[in-house]
Scaffold this motif. Sequence first.
Motif, mmCIF file in Angstrom:
data_model
loop_
_atom_site.group_PDB
_atom_site.id
_atom_site.type_symbol
_atom_site.label_atom_id
_atom_site.label_comp_id
_atom_site.label_asym_id
_atom_site.label_seq_id
_atom_site.Cartn_x
_atom_site.Cartn_y
_atom_site.Cartn_z
ATOM 1 N N ASP A 84 41.139 0.780 99.275
ATOM 2 C CA ASP A 84 42.236 0.532 98.341
ATOM 3 C C ASP A 84 43.102 -0.612 98.855
ATOM 4 O O ASP A 84 42.779 -1.274 99.853
ATOM 5 C CB ASP A 84 43.045 1.801 98.086
ATOM 6 C CG ASP A 84 43.797 2.296 99.325
ATOM 7 O OD1 ASP A 84 43.918 1.539 100.321
ATOM 8 O OD2 ASP A 84 44.274 3.446 99.299
ATOM 9 N N HIS A 85 44.229 -0.848 98.204
ATOM 10 C CA HIS A 85 45.102 -1.970 98.569
ATOM 11 C C HIS A 85 45.681 -1.828 99.980
ATOM 12 O O HIS A 85 46.082 -2.817 100.592
ATOM 13 C CB HIS A 85 46.247 -2.089 97.556
ATOM 14 C CG HIS A 85 45.829 -2.651 96.236
ATOM 15 N ND1 HIS A 85 45.557 -3.989 96.046
ATOM 16 C CD2 HIS A 85 45.622 -2.056 95.028
ATOM 17 C CE1 HIS A 85 45.216 -4.203 94.793
ATOM 18 N NE2 HIS A 85 45.246 -3.050 94.142
ATOM 19 N N HIS A 86 45.722 -0.608 100.480
ATOM 20 C CA HIS A 86 46.270 -0.366 101.816
ATOM 21 C C HIS A 86 45.192 -0.372 102.894
ATOM 22 O O HIS A 86 45.493 -0.152 104.071
ATOM 23 C CB HIS A 86 47.013 0.969 101.836
ATOM 24 C CG HIS A 86 48.112 1.067 100.818
ATOM 25 N ND1 HIS A 86 49.286 0.357 100.909
ATOM 26 C CD2 HIS A 86 48.195 1.787 99.653
ATOM 27 C CE1 HIS A 86 50.059 0.637 99.868
ATOM 28 N NE2 HIS A 86 49.421 1.494 99.097
ATOM 29 N N GLY A 87 43.945 -0.598 102.495
ATOM 30 C CA GLY A 87 42.847 -0.588 103.453
ATOM 31 C C GLY A 87 42.312 0.794 103.749
ATOM 32 O O GLY A 87 41.522 0.966 104.687
ATOM 33 N N LEU A 146 39.932 0.532 93.486
ATOM 34 C CA LEU A 146 39.179 -0.358 94.361
ATOM 35 C C LEU A 146 39.868 -1.713 94.505
ATOM 36 O O LEU A 146 40.127 -2.402 93.521
ATOM 37 C CB LEU A 146 37.762 -0.558 93.801
ATOM 38 C CG LEU A 146 36.860 -1.535 94.550
ATOM 39 C CD1 LEU A 146 36.646 -1.079 95.984
ATOM 40 C CD2 LEU A 146 35.528 -1.685 93.828
ATOM 41 N N ALA A 147 40.154 -2.082 95.739
ATOM 42 C CA ALA A 147 40.763 -3.384 96.016
ATOM 43 C C ALA A 147 39.851 -4.259 96.855
ATOM 44 O O ALA A 147 39.824 -5.484 96.693
ATOM 45 C CB ALA A 147 42.107 -3.206 96.721
ATOM 46 N N GLN A 196 36.598 -12.787 93.643
ATOM 47 C CA GLN A 196 36.660 -13.113 95.067
ATOM 48 C C GLN A 196 37.856 -12.463 95.755
ATOM 49 O O GLN A 196 37.851 -12.313 96.985
ATOM 50 C CB GLN A 196 36.687 -14.635 95.253
ATOM 51 C CG GLN A 196 35.420 -15.307 94.763
ATOM 52 C CD GLN A 196 35.079 -16.572 95.529
ATOM 53 O OE1 GLN A 196 35.399 -16.697 96.704
ATOM 54 N NE2 GLN A 196 34.407 -17.495 94.861
ATOM 55 N N ALA A 197 38.845 -12.048 94.984
ATOM 56 C CA ALA A 197 39.989 -11.349 95.570
ATOM 57 C C ALA A 197 39.582 -10.006 96.170
ATOM 58 O O ALA A 197 40.273 -9.481 97.054
ATOM 59 C CB ALA A 197 41.069 -11.135 94.510
ATOM 60 N N ASN A 198 38.465 -9.450 95.696
ATOM 61 C CA ASN A 198 37.973 -8.175 96.236
ATOM 62 C C ASN A 198 37.116 -8.339 97.474
ATOM 63 O O ASN A 198 36.740 -7.347 98.114
ATOM 64 C CB ASN A 198 37.129 -7.448 95.175
ATOM 65 C CG ASN A 198 37.887 -7.161 93.898
ATOM 66 O OD1 ASN A 198 37.568 -7.694 92.842
ATOM 67 N ND2 ASN A 198 38.904 -6.319 93.999
#
Length: 495
Positions: A84-87, A146-147, A196-198
């Motif tokens: 996720d966005h927090h890893g 999903l990040a 590509q940000a993912n």
Amino acid sequence: MYLGLDLGTSGLKGVVIDDKGNVLVQESVSLTVSVPHATWSEQDPESWWQACVDVIQRLQQRLDVSKLKAVGLSGQMHGATLLDHHGAVLRPCILWNDGRSQGQCQALMAEFPDLIERSGNLYMPGFTAPKIRWVQENEPEVFAKLAHVLLPKDYLAFRLTGVMSSDCSDAAGTLWLNPQTRQWDDDLLAATGLTQANMPKVYEGCDLVGTLSEAIAQELGLPLLPVVAGAGDNAAGAVGMGVTNPGQGFISLGTSGVYFTVSESHKANPQNTVHAFCHALPGRWHQMGVTLSAANSLSWLAKLLDKTVVELLDVLEDSGMQRTKVLFLPYLSGERTPHNDPQANGQFIGLNNTTCLEDMTLAVLEGVAFSLLDCQNALSSAGSMVDELSLIGGGARSAMWRQIIASVLNKRLIYRDGGDVGPGLGAARLALLGEQQGLGQNIESLISQYCTMPEVLEVHEPDLTFSVYYQKKYALYRAYYQATSKLNHELALLS
């Protein structure tokens, strides 16, 4: 000294080399695979990290880690590690030998017919991209969070450094990388709803991506070491065995089996289920044929009989048996090359009241050798040929198995020092290259100096007295798959 961490399916190895490339010490910790449903295969990424901590602690008991100069990583390819966005990890990693996304592969190829040309590879359930489509369709709540998508060894690099990175050899196995440009492809990513940000930044395998974070260095008792991008396990194994130039090749007898050859350019041949990926070193590519259950087939038989692999091999060797009427198809996890069939099943054929343990063990060794011959034939049709092959992987420790493979393939096989830790050795060599490159050394000169072929331990020439036997048995091997393939698919539908 330089540390290579190799994240395999069955365990994590740590290999330490000196500044001349000599292996000083190695340690390993076992890992387990979860199979919640038929054809599924998963692992908890947290278990990778704990294994990494345990291996480093064991190494600390055997050498002075303050002398380490850099860390490299290698790892099992294709695994989908979702953050996720927090890893934070969103679900267990879907591994390379997971077959659940066959339907997604077919849908992607139908919807986006140009994807195969852009990636240079056929869409198969083992690769990462179709796994994400499966998550999107079957676990929408996970996909919504999903990040980031990381490959297994890249997750370890993230835990070590806080940096999200990958290398082009491993990234090529996702089907999101354009192997010619060695970078992510926007159209390939878009096909599975990603951008590509993912994705992490892609490097060459010997490039530095960061250093150990202060908190992790303190936790592990290590200096603030630089970390290189590393490589997928097969490309790392090639670096470890000095297989770096066109015309060279090796066979890996790990959990899966790999037939690997180096090429001077990206030579795609998806119609023959040949994988065409980037090498871990700049300006190089490679082709692969893959059989999904190599040493795993022997481990499976040993576990089933409550014996060790060594016991099985010892009994066979003591018996003197060299031929058997029993045939084994090693499709315990489906098969890639040449069938691309996740529903393929393992089979023993020819059992009767006189069949003994030695028959079954020998049949397994032969069956895996036949699967590697399938790979050799696929690579040959793609224009990839080598005169001799090095061997790596745990299964390569068996001299009997090495001889069987040499005779089945009709190739000279060379077993070299360090073959049992090839990927870990390659990861350590990449760490050495990266550290020296950072000091201003020329990378091609460094490759010539440090990526040499290790000492030869044994050479196996084909035994021509078995030629007719293996030719006839291989023909039966192929015929039995063709004859039972449809039945296996129907069997898979039974609850």
